[in-house]
Design an enzyme around this catalytic site. Structure first.
Site, PDB file in Angstrom:
ATOM      1  N   ASP A  11       1.218  -1.366  -0.201  1.00  0.00           N
ATOM      2  CA  ASP A  11       0.123   0.157  -0.135  1.00  0.00           C
ATOM      3  C   ASP A  11       1.016   1.268  -0.004  1.00  0.00           C
ATOM      4  OD1 ASP A  11      -1.930  -1.295  -0.149  1.00  0.00           O
ATOM      5  OD2 ASP A  11      -2.779  -1.443   2.303  1.00  0.00           O
ATOM      6  N   ASP A 130     -13.186  -3.651  -0.922  1.00  0.00           N
ATOM      7  CA  ASP A 130     -13.574  -3.246   0.646  1.00  0.00           C
ATOM      8  C   ASP A 130     -14.501  -2.989   1.327  1.00  0.00           C
ATOM      9  OD1 ASP A 130     -10.432  -3.075  -0.271  1.00  0.00           O
ATOM     10  OD2 ASP A 130     -10.668  -1.175  -0.602  1.00  0.00           O
TER      11      ASP A 130
END
Length: 250
Positions: A11, A130
């Site tokens: 990330d 998500d």
């Protein structure tokens, strides 16, 4: 039986690898290029690179970061973050990416999935989802977990498969960074509703969590970040343990 895949995730924010808990409290986890090289040598099966602030900042993924990482890896390499068109995806593939990962832009315009699949093949398109549980329902979020949508997890996954998604990367926001194990119930529901490969993400803290997710949900891959970044689990030891539990890995 197809062999299961172990996938580290980078990330990226402001050129650095970061990691938080439940998508909050991000802390520095190292240089993405150095980490990519480490995982390439450590036996990772694939690598996923997510420019996590690109959509929120309304910009494309930084191509120079992709180029630098691509020079360090020989394993398949998926890239996501702010990708909203075939042209943007093509630019990243030319920089060295092997797959394109979409999330927010696909939620806003699902046809993007079909356009990418038509242009590059279904195997090149990864849909990242998500989601968090709200009143018993898995609710999907966009923009790096910052914006609630009206989409429900299973409904969205089934639609995306129909549109041409070749793989689903499902991250439970409730489990992300907690190290308490993967969202087994959500993954079972996804597996029952879809036929494309699923990457489980969010919650890995111990080797046993990988064993559980493969045995109890039949997903094709498991992704983790902090336990790999900070050396809490070594990929070679993880694969040895999985083989000992009769789980086929590469």
């Amino acid at each position: 039986m197809l062999k299961k895949r172990i996938i580290p995730c980078l990330d990226i924010k402001n050129g650095r690898t970061v990691k938080g808990v439940n998508f909050k409290g991000l802390r520095d986890a190292g240089d993405p290029v150095q980490l990519a090289a480490k995982y390439n040598e450590a036996g990772a099966d694939e690598l996923i690179f997510l420019d996590i602030s690109a959509s929120e900042e309304r910009r494309e993924t930084q191509q120079q970061w992709v180029e630098q990482v691509a020079r360090e890896v020989a394993i398949p390499f998926a890239v996501g973050g702010g990708i909203s068109s075939v042209d943007e995806a093509y630019a990243l593939l030319r920089c060295g990416a092997d797959k394109i990962c979409v999330n927010s832009a696909a939620l806003a315009r699902p046809q993007l999935i079909a356009e990418l699949a038509d242009a590059f093949g279904q195997q090149c398109v990864v849909l990242a989802i998500d989601a968090t549980v709200e009143e018993g329902t898995w609710r999907v979020f966009s923009h790096g977990g910052q914006r609630r949508t009206d989409r429900e997890l299973i409904e969205w996954a089934v639609e995306a498969e129909t549109m041409g998604a070749g793989e689903i990367l499902f991250t439970s926001m409730d489990h992300d960074g907690t190290k308490d194990g993967f969202a087994l119930d959500g993954l079972r529901a996804l597996r029952a509703a879809t036929s494309i490969p699923i990457i489980a993400s969010g919650g890995a803290g111990e080797i046993v969590h990988f064993t559980e997710v493969f045995k109890e949900t039949d997903v094709e891959a498991a992704l983790a970040a902090s336990v790999f970044h900070f050396g809490e689990i070594e990929i070679i030891e993880l694969k040895q343990a999985l083989r000992a539990d009769e789980i086929p890995v590469r």
